[in-house]
Design a protein around this motif. Structure first.
Motif, short mmCIF file in Angstrom:
data_model
loop_
_atom_site.label_atom_id
_atom_site.label_comp_id
_atom_site.label_asym_id
_atom_site.label_seq_id
_atom_site.Cartn_x
_atom_site.Cartn_y
_atom_site.Cartn_z
N ARG A 295 39.09 67.07 15.22
CA ARG A 295 38.63 66.16 14.17
C ARG A 295 39.59 64.99 13.96
NH1 ARG A 295 36.88 68.56 8.69
NH2 ARG A 295 35.78 66.57 8.69
N THR A 297 41.82 64.38 11.79
CA THR A 297 41.79 63.94 10.40
C THR A 297 43.05 63.13 10.07
OG1 THR A 297 40.48 65.86 9.75
CG2 THR A 297 41.67 64.70 8.00
N ALA A 315 37.95 60.89 10.08
CA ALA A 315 37.85 62.11 10.89
C ALA A 315 36.70 61.95 11.86
CB ALA A 315 37.63 63.33 10.01
N TYR A 316 36.80 62.66 12.97
CA TYR A 316 35.73 62.66 13.97
C TYR A 316 34.82 63.85 13.72
CZ TYR A 316 38.12 59.01 16.49
OH TYR A 316 38.69 57.80 16.83
N ARG A 317 33.54 63.56 13.64
CA ARG A 317 32.54 64.60 13.33
C ARG A 317 31.72 64.90 14.57
NH1 ARG A 317 27.14 64.18 12.09
NH2 ARG A 317 26.24 65.90 10.90
N ASP A 318 31.62 66.17 14.89
CA ASP A 318 30.78 66.62 15.99
C ASP A 318 29.34 66.23 15.68
OD1 ASP A 318 29.32 67.97 17.90
OD2 ASP A 318 30.27 69.91 17.57
N CYS A 373 31.68 63.16 19.52
CA CYS A 373 32.02 62.95 18.11
C CYS A 373 31.90 61.49 17.73
CB CYS A 373 33.45 63.41 17.83
SG CYS A 373 33.74 65.15 18.18
#
Length: 732
Positions: A295, A297, A315-318, A373
């Motif tokens: 992520r 974050t 943050a990186y979201r799937d 992501c």
């Protein structure tokens, strides 16, 4: 927006886990570094590098770099290879740059990519504690602009600021392999260059080289190729000028790093300016830095003055995830501000230089455990401090009471479960930006908080802060999934099956209240509420023990699992806490208890839970021995809470009310707070007890010189397996 110099106390961030410090060796040996696999040259160039433009002017003469390659291959001493590799890289970079300029191609940077021999020292990274030392760094600049970092004695560069570095390289003499180190540099790079979502890296030795691409989801390595094959190397350098599609080197919303004193008084740190949806947040302090992959974050703190602040969480979201954090938060506040929950000012995708959302390069491949992501941003108008920064014991208990009330109300009203109640996600001493209240009102009939029911204040505006509800939902198929933080996750959730041991069917009655605590409860919640949870003959929490087999019961995440997480959080806080001005007094029992918490992992079904001993083998005396002597008065409370957490309520038929464990905790914590009266215990803020035994000799802290001065505690003794809940009182 204008900045404010007002300093912040430590850990004011919703969802802040830690100031991550991944060591280079740890990363080099990490799972991600090991699992990164080579792809063939053609695939790497097609998927991860910018192709050479058509036209004769862009072609590289076959003999252009023969002399440079021969010098690299002939390097006999370790120091020689660094300068020789840089010379080749710079010659290729200059040719690419000049060709674009001659063709009238607009470049984002006025200077070319300059590669520097940097093997004698680490780059300058204020406040980041980065010790990695890449042998080669690439910057946009000229030798003149970098002259301040040149060391004439070593003929190399040192201390180049990390916020100027765009790529890194590792060189090895002879035929040594060092791609793992190159992988580690990409991680350090992500922590130092918060404006670079992805990065390229190089590994080289006298025989040849390989190129790496790293972003939030994956590290990809080219195969190792000979120095006679330079198309791959040229593609690498060309991609620094013009990255290929979905390879986002830059986040244009983050810019202008300025080194400023750290708010926590730990030297200096690079602060960043963030521009998002028409708002500019200047001098943002990066409070939480990203880990290598996943992520990633990152949390920034913006101070605008006059109660105008923002906590900016990237943050990186799937993309395959069903729920989005911002959507959940907005849903929670849909009918008005829900006290006790983080509040949003803004949210959405973060767009790259091409105007599209910043994403990871590779498409999702579940078989290879590769996720795709998208970079998301939350601009929050709420902040608070983690529990380990509590000022007093009563503050911890009040915060726990309020958090459980918020969780209870969320579930009963919206059917929301948090599923990751942990140290970073439950905050105390909350503040809310004035902008969160503009044109808004609170929900009707908000949950009642402890200060309010004790008549100390109206707490609806300052209840404890619950954050990061990205895991919260009430779909049954989602609730069979195991998720949470290992130290705090409920036992059944960690194992993915109902708890089945010799004590899992040892149920305790719903705690009863007496005296002032009962009077307060009845006044605030009413006699009907009190009677609803009272036990009758053969019931526990309103449910009944059954002969059901554990194998016949399907695991599902229940509300009481989140309450159990609050119990583990409370245990962690009180085990590590010590009264203000008191010595450490760490004991063998503390080492055992904390070890049980620390060693716990989310394992496969059937594995034992290391924390189980705190429920099955600990009684009041055990908790006294594990706690600091000055906090031994908390032992009966922890013992009573443990008795309520211990059983597996899924084994009851009929089942108790869904919020039965909330009710038990409400009563026990209220009872304890009322029993404390006007007394309280000040705590050392942010200073924890030693949790590991000394390596030599015996600590004086292992002895308990305050044994005779402890508060006398009335409690019943006996084996854990034969005891049920017993009320207790503190004698003053």
């Amino acid at each position: 927006m204008t900045k404010s110099p007002r300093p912040r106390t430590p850990s004011p961030v919703p969802g802040a886990k830690s100031f991550h410090n991944d060591g280079a060796k740890d990363i080099e040996n990490s799972h991600m570094a090991r699992k990164s696999e080579d792809v063939d040259v053609a695939t790497f160039m097609r998927e991860h590098l910018t192709p050479r433009p058509a036209g004769e002017g862009y072609m590289v003469p076959d003999n252009q770099y023969i002399g440079d390659v021969e010098k690299i291959s002939g390097a006999k001493v370790k120091a020689a290879i660094y300068a020789r590799v840089c010379a080749l890289l710079n010659k290729i970079s200059k040719r690419i740059y000049d060709t674009y300029i001659e063709a009238g191609v607009a470049l984002d940077h006025t200077d070319r990519v300059l590669f520097l021999d940097h093997h004698t020292g680490p780059p300058e990274a204020p406040g980041l504690r980065i010790k990695a030392k890449p042998d080669i760094v690439g910057v946009f600049g000229t030798k003149k602009s970098m002259k301040d970092f040149f060391n004439k004695k070593t003929s190399s560069y040192t201390g180049v600021p990390y916020h100027r570095i765009i790529t890194t390289g590792e060189c090895k003499p002879e035929a040594d392999e060092g791609a793992g180190q190159a992988v580690s540099y990409t991680c350090q790079h992500a922590r130092a260059r918060l404006d670079m979502p992805g990065t390229y890296a190089l590994f080289a030795n006298v025989r040849g080289y390989r190129i790496l691409w790293s972003d939030a989801s994956e590290v990809v390595k080219s195969p190792f190729v000979d120095w006679t094959e330079l198309d791959l190397l040229e593609g690498y350098i060309r991609s620094l000028y013009f990255p290929p599609k979905n390879h986002h080197l830059w986040d244009p919303t983050i810019s202008s790093p300025v080194v400023l004193p750290d708010a926590m008084g730990e030297g200096s740190k690079a602060h960043w300016t963030i521009a998002y949806n028409g708002n500019t947040y200047s001098d943002c302090n990066p409070f939480v830095l990203p880990r290598s992959w996943g992520r990633r974050t990152t949390v920034f703190m913006y101070e605008g003055g006059g109660n105008d602040f923002a906590v900016i969480k990237d943050a990186y979201r799937d993309d395959a995830r069903r729920f989005e954090e911002a959507t959940l938060i907005n849903d929670i506040h849909a009918e008005g501000i829900f006290p006790g929950m983080v509040r949003l000012l803004d949210s959405g995708n973060v767009n790259g230089e091409d105007g599209t959302a910043i994403v990871t390069a590779l498409p999702a491949d579940r078989d290879k455990k590769v996720v795709h992501c998208t970079k998301k941003r939350l601009v929050m108008g709420s902040r608070g401090s983690q529990f380990h920064l509590a000022k007093t014991v009563k503050d911890v208990l009040k915060a726990t009471y309020d958090a459980i009330e918020v969780h209870r109300a969320l579930f009963k009203r919206r059917r929301f479960l948090h599923r990751d109640l942990s140290m970073p996600n439950v905050l105390m001493y909350p503040e809310h930006s004035k902008k969160t209240m503009e044109g808004k009102q609170f929900i009707s009939d908000p949950p009642k908080f402890i200060d309010e029911i004790l008549g100390e204040s109206n707490a609806s505006l300052k209840s404890e802060l619950m954050t990061d509800p990205a895991l919260a939902n009430a779909l049954r198929e989602e609730l069979t999934m195991r998720t949470g933080t290992p130290r705090y996750i409920a036992r059944a959730v960690a194992s993915g099956e109902v708890v089945h041991n010799k004590l899992s069917r040892t149920f305790s009655s719903m705690p009863s209240l007496e005296g002032r605590a009962k009077e307060i409860y009845q006044r605030v919640y009413g006699q009907e509420s009190y009677d609803r949870y009272e036990d009758s003959a053969g019931t526990f929490h309103g449910g009944r023990a059954s002969s059901r087999k554990a194998t016949d019961v399907t695991f599902i995440h229940r509300p009481d699992h989140d309450v159990e997480s609050m119990f583990w959080l409370l245990v962690a806080v009180f085990l590590l806490a010590k009264p203000l001005g008191e010595p450490d007094y760490s004991t063998a029992k503390l080492y055992d208890a904390w070890g049980a918490m620390q060693r716990h992992t989310i394992a496969a079904p059937g594995h034992s839970d290391t924390r189980e001993i705190l429920l099955s083998q600990y009684n009041v005396e055990s908790w006294q021995a594990a706690l600091h002597p000055g906090l031994s008065c908390l032992a009966p409370l922890l013992d009573s809470l443990a008795l309520q957490v211990q059983p597996e309520y899924a084994m009851m038929d009929p089942a108790p009310p869904e919020d039965h464990l909330h009710e038990a905790f409400r009563r026990l914590i209220l009872e304890h707070i009322v029993g404390m009266g006007d007394t309280d215990i000040d705590l050392e803020v942010g200073i924890e007890r030693e949790t590991e035994p000394p390596t030599h000799g015996k600590r004086k802290a292992d002895e308990d010189p305050d044994q005779d001065n402890r508060k006398k505690i009335k409690h019943s003794k006996g084996n854990r397996s034969t005891r049920h809940h017993n009320s207790y009182s503190l004698s003053k």
